[in-house]
Write an enzyme that holds these catalytic residues in place. Structure first.
Site, PDB file in Angstrom:
ATOM      1  N   LYS A  25       0.700  -1.304   0.032  1.00 19.99           N
ATOM      2  CA  LYS A  25       0.000  -0.021  -0.030  1.00 19.99           C
ATOM      3  C   LYS A  25       0.905   1.124   0.033  1.00 19.99           C
ATOM      4  O   LYS A  25       0.403   2.171  -0.312  1.00 19.99           O
ATOM      5  CB  LYS A  25      -0.844  -0.115   1.202  1.00 19.99           C
ATOM      6  CG  LYS A  25      -1.799  -1.015   1.319  1.00 19.99           C
ATOM      7  CD  LYS A  25      -2.715  -0.795   2.738  1.00 19.99           C
ATOM      8  CE  LYS A  25      -3.461  -2.141   3.033  1.00 19.99           C
ATOM      9  NZ  LYS A  25      -3.979  -2.121   4.460  1.00 19.99           N
ATOM     10  N   GLY A  26       2.201   1.061   0.416  1.00 22.34           N
ATOM     11  CA  GLY A  26       2.916   2.455   0.873  1.00 22.34           C
ATOM     12  C   GLY A  26       3.014   3.302  -0.472  1.00 22.34           C
ATOM     13  O   GLY A  26       3.400   4.709   0.246  1.00 22.34           O
ATOM     14  N   GLU A  40       7.660   2.233  -5.996  1.00 22.97           N
ATOM     15  CA  GLU A  40       7.816   2.047  -4.609  1.00 22.97           C
ATOM     16  C   GLU A  40       8.072   3.039  -3.633  1.00 22.97           C
ATOM     17  O   GLU A  40       8.551   4.296  -3.788  1.00 22.97           O
ATOM     18  CB  GLU A  40       9.201   1.006  -4.265  1.00 22.97           C
ATOM     19  CG  GLU A  40       9.534   0.189  -3.050  1.00 22.97           C
ATOM     20  CD  GLU A  40       8.322  -0.366  -2.391  1.00 22.97           C
ATOM     21  OE1 GLU A  40       7.174   0.179  -2.322  1.00 22.97           O
ATOM     22  OE2 GLU A  40       8.637  -1.477  -1.889  1.00 22.97           O
ATOM     23  N   ASP A  41       7.536   3.019  -2.337  1.00 21.57           N
ATOM     24  CA  ASP A  41       7.769   4.175  -1.371  1.00 21.57           C
ATOM     25  C   ASP A  41       9.258   4.027  -0.720  1.00 21.57           C
ATOM     26  O   ASP A  41       9.871   5.038  -0.794  1.00 21.57           O
ATOM     27  CB  ASP A  41       6.791   3.844  -0.207  1.00 21.57           C
ATOM     28  CG  ASP A  41       6.678   2.677   0.555  1.00 21.57           C
ATOM     29  OD1 ASP A  41       7.460   1.635   0.226  1.00 21.57           O
ATOM     30  OD2 ASP A  41       6.047   2.196   1.400  1.00 21.57           O
ATOM     31  N   ASP A  86      14.297  -0.381   1.923  1.00 21.38           N
ATOM     32  CA  ASP A  86      15.187  -0.228   3.221  1.00 21.38           C
ATOM     33  C   ASP A  86      16.271  -1.428   3.189  1.00 21.38           C
ATOM     34  O   ASP A  86      17.393  -1.177   2.641  1.00 21.38           O
ATOM     35  CB  ASP A  86      13.988  -0.599   4.088  1.00 21.38           C
ATOM     36  CG  ASP A  86      14.598  -0.523   5.503  1.00 21.38           C
ATOM     37  OD1 ASP A  86      15.465  -0.009   5.924  1.00 21.38           O
ATOM     38  OD2 ASP A  86      13.685  -1.202   6.597  1.00 21.38           O
ATOM     39  N   LYS A  95      17.092   3.806   2.121  1.00 18.14           N
ATOM     40  CA  LYS A  95      17.721   3.890   3.564  1.00 18.14           C
ATOM     41  C   LYS A  95      18.876   3.179   3.426  1.00 18.14           C
ATOM     42  O   LYS A  95      19.028   1.731   3.722  1.00 18.14           O
ATOM     43  CB  LYS A  95      16.803   3.205   4.665  1.00 18.14           C
ATOM     44  CG  LYS A  95      16.591   3.990   5.780  1.00 18.14           C
ATOM     45  CD  LYS A  95      15.770   3.217   6.832  1.00 18.14           C
ATOM     46  CE  LYS A  95      14.499   3.711   6.733  1.00 18.14           C
ATOM     47  NZ  LYS A  95      13.568   2.736   7.955  1.00 18.14           N
ATOM     48  N   PHE A 143      13.104   5.108  11.442  1.00 24.77           N
ATOM     49  CA  PHE A 143      11.723   4.770  10.686  1.00 24.77           C
ATOM     50  C   PHE A 143      10.983   6.040  10.498  1.00 24.77           C
ATOM     51  O   PHE A 143      11.198   6.916  11.493  1.00 24.77           O
ATOM     52  CB  PHE A 143      10.981   3.848  11.776  1.00 24.77           C
ATOM     53  CG  PHE A 143       9.802   3.136  11.245  1.00 24.77           C
ATOM     54  CD1 PHE A 143      10.324   2.019  10.556  1.00 24.77           C
ATOM     55  CD2 PHE A 143       8.464   3.670  11.336  1.00 24.77           C
ATOM     56  CE1 PHE A 143       9.323   1.032   9.891  1.00 24.77           C
ATOM     57  CE2 PHE A 143       7.773   2.744  10.444  1.00 24.77           C
ATOM     58  CZ  PHE A 143       8.094   1.604   9.790  1.00 24.77           C
ATOM     59  N   VAL A 144      10.623   5.996   9.181  1.00 24.07           N
ATOM     60  CA  VAL A 144       9.882   7.369   8.662  1.00 24.07           C
ATOM     61  C   VAL A 144       8.456   6.879   8.432  1.00 24.07           C
ATOM     62  O   VAL A 144       8.026   5.669   8.007  1.00 24.07           O
ATOM     63  CB  VAL A 144      10.567   7.807   7.368  1.00 24.07           C
ATOM     64  CG1 VAL A 144      11.976   8.346   7.677  1.00 24.07           C
ATOM     65  CG2 VAL A 144      10.624   6.554   6.531  1.00 24.07           C
ATOM     66  N   ASP A 183       3.765   3.936   6.503  1.00 21.85           N
ATOM     67  CA  ASP A 183       2.843   3.826   7.705  1.00 21.85           C
ATOM     68  C   ASP A 183       3.741   3.223   8.792  1.00 21.85           C
ATOM     69  O   ASP A 183       4.780   2.502   8.553  1.00 21.85           O
ATOM     70  CB  ASP A 183       1.691   2.617   7.299  1.00 21.85           C
ATOM     71  CG  ASP A 183       2.398   1.290   7.330  1.00 21.85           C
ATOM     72  OD1 ASP A 183       3.182   1.154   6.341  1.00 21.85           O
ATOM     73  OD2 ASP A 183       1.795   0.213   7.971  1.00 21.85           O
ATOM     74  N   ARG A 202      -0.538   7.180   7.257  1.00 20.16           N
ATOM     75  CA  ARG A 202      -0.257   7.184   5.725  1.00 20.16           C
ATOM     76  C   ARG A 202      -0.640   8.724   5.235  1.00 20.16           C
ATOM     77  O   ARG A 202      -0.151   9.154   4.093  1.00 20.16           O
ATOM     78  CB  ARG A 202      -0.942   6.117   4.898  1.00 20.16           C
ATOM     79  CG  ARG A 202      -0.602   4.858   5.194  1.00 20.16           C
ATOM     80  CD  ARG A 202      -1.272   4.009   4.361  1.00 20.16           C
ATOM     81  NE  ARG A 202      -0.978   2.388   4.715  1.00 20.16           N
ATOM     82  CZ  ARG A 202      -0.107   1.735   4.556  1.00 20.16           C
ATOM     83  NH1 ARG A 202       1.141   2.188   3.909  1.00 20.16           N
ATOM     84  NH2 ARG A 202      -0.152   0.328   4.870  1.00 20.16           N
TER      85      ARG A 202
END
Ligand code: IMP
Ligand code: MG
Length: 183
Positions: free
Chosen positions: A44-45, A100-101, A104, A132, A153-154, A160, A166
């Site tokens: 969903k990101g 993509e969001d 990581d 990241k 963490f963002v 989310d 979100r």
């Protein structure tokens, strides 16, 4: 202080994000020579990022969605990935642009890239809003990158923690996310 009594710090405000996403959108057509792009939005990101980015890309374009869930703790993946929703279009012969969001560890994207290769797309490129690099386990080539973020963490702008935040119009770092009490 947010509504859950937790501290967050704004990393990128709405204007900064909007300017950067517009730049990314202008860059992308240079690589496609007018070909039709099939944007593959990773849910969903990335839905917020995708809705802004796609409107900044001046190319013929189709949109497909794929849902990925990676198992792990609240803030880190184990690398076990499940497809929760698959693209409706077969993607063979398509010029696929993954949206993509955040990359990581890279485990989710490397799973997706491997899965996509079995579908025989003509080309695959990746647009990621965030990276990241300090957490890399698997290197994935990011063709279009928004911002590099520190090892924190963002949340916000689609990202989310446990499904929350979100809708924040900015990107913020969250203090101590594993301890955050949500209800
Ligand atoms: P990976 O570690 O690269 O496999 O990332 C897995 C997924 O975890 C990403 O697609 C995001 O949805 C999520 N994720 C990783 N880091 C963050 C973060 O800092 N905030 C919110 N979601 C994150
Ligand atoms: Mg997520």
């Amino acid at each position: 202080m947010n509504e859950f009594g937790h501290n967050y710090r704004v990393l990128f405000d709405a204007a900064t994000i909007s300017e950067r996403v517009a730049e990314m959108g202008r860059r992308i057509p240079e690589d496609y020579q007018g070909r039709t792009v099939t944007a593959l939005v990773v849910l969903k990101g990335s839905f917020v990022f995708a809705s802004d980015l796609l409107r900044a890309i001046d190319l013929p374009l189709k949109v497909e969605f794929i849902g990925l869930r990676s198992y792990g703790s609240r803030t880190s993946t184990s690398g076990v990935v499940e497809i929760t929703l698959d693209a409706k279009y077969p993607l063979n012969g398509a010029d696929v642009l993954i949206i993509e969001d955040i990359v990581d560890t890279g485990l989710t994207l490397s799973y997706l890239l491997e899965n996509l290769s079995t579908r025989r797309p003509a080309t695959v490129r990746l647009a990621s809003l965030l990276h990241k690099p300090s957490r890399t386990i698997k290197q994935v080539p990011i063709d279009y990158l928004g911002f590099t973020v520190p090892d924190q963490f963002v949340v916000g702008y689609g990202l989310d923690i446990d499904g929350r935040f979100r809708n924040l119009p900015f990107i913020a770092t969250m203090d101590d996310p594993e301890q955050l009490k949500l209800f």
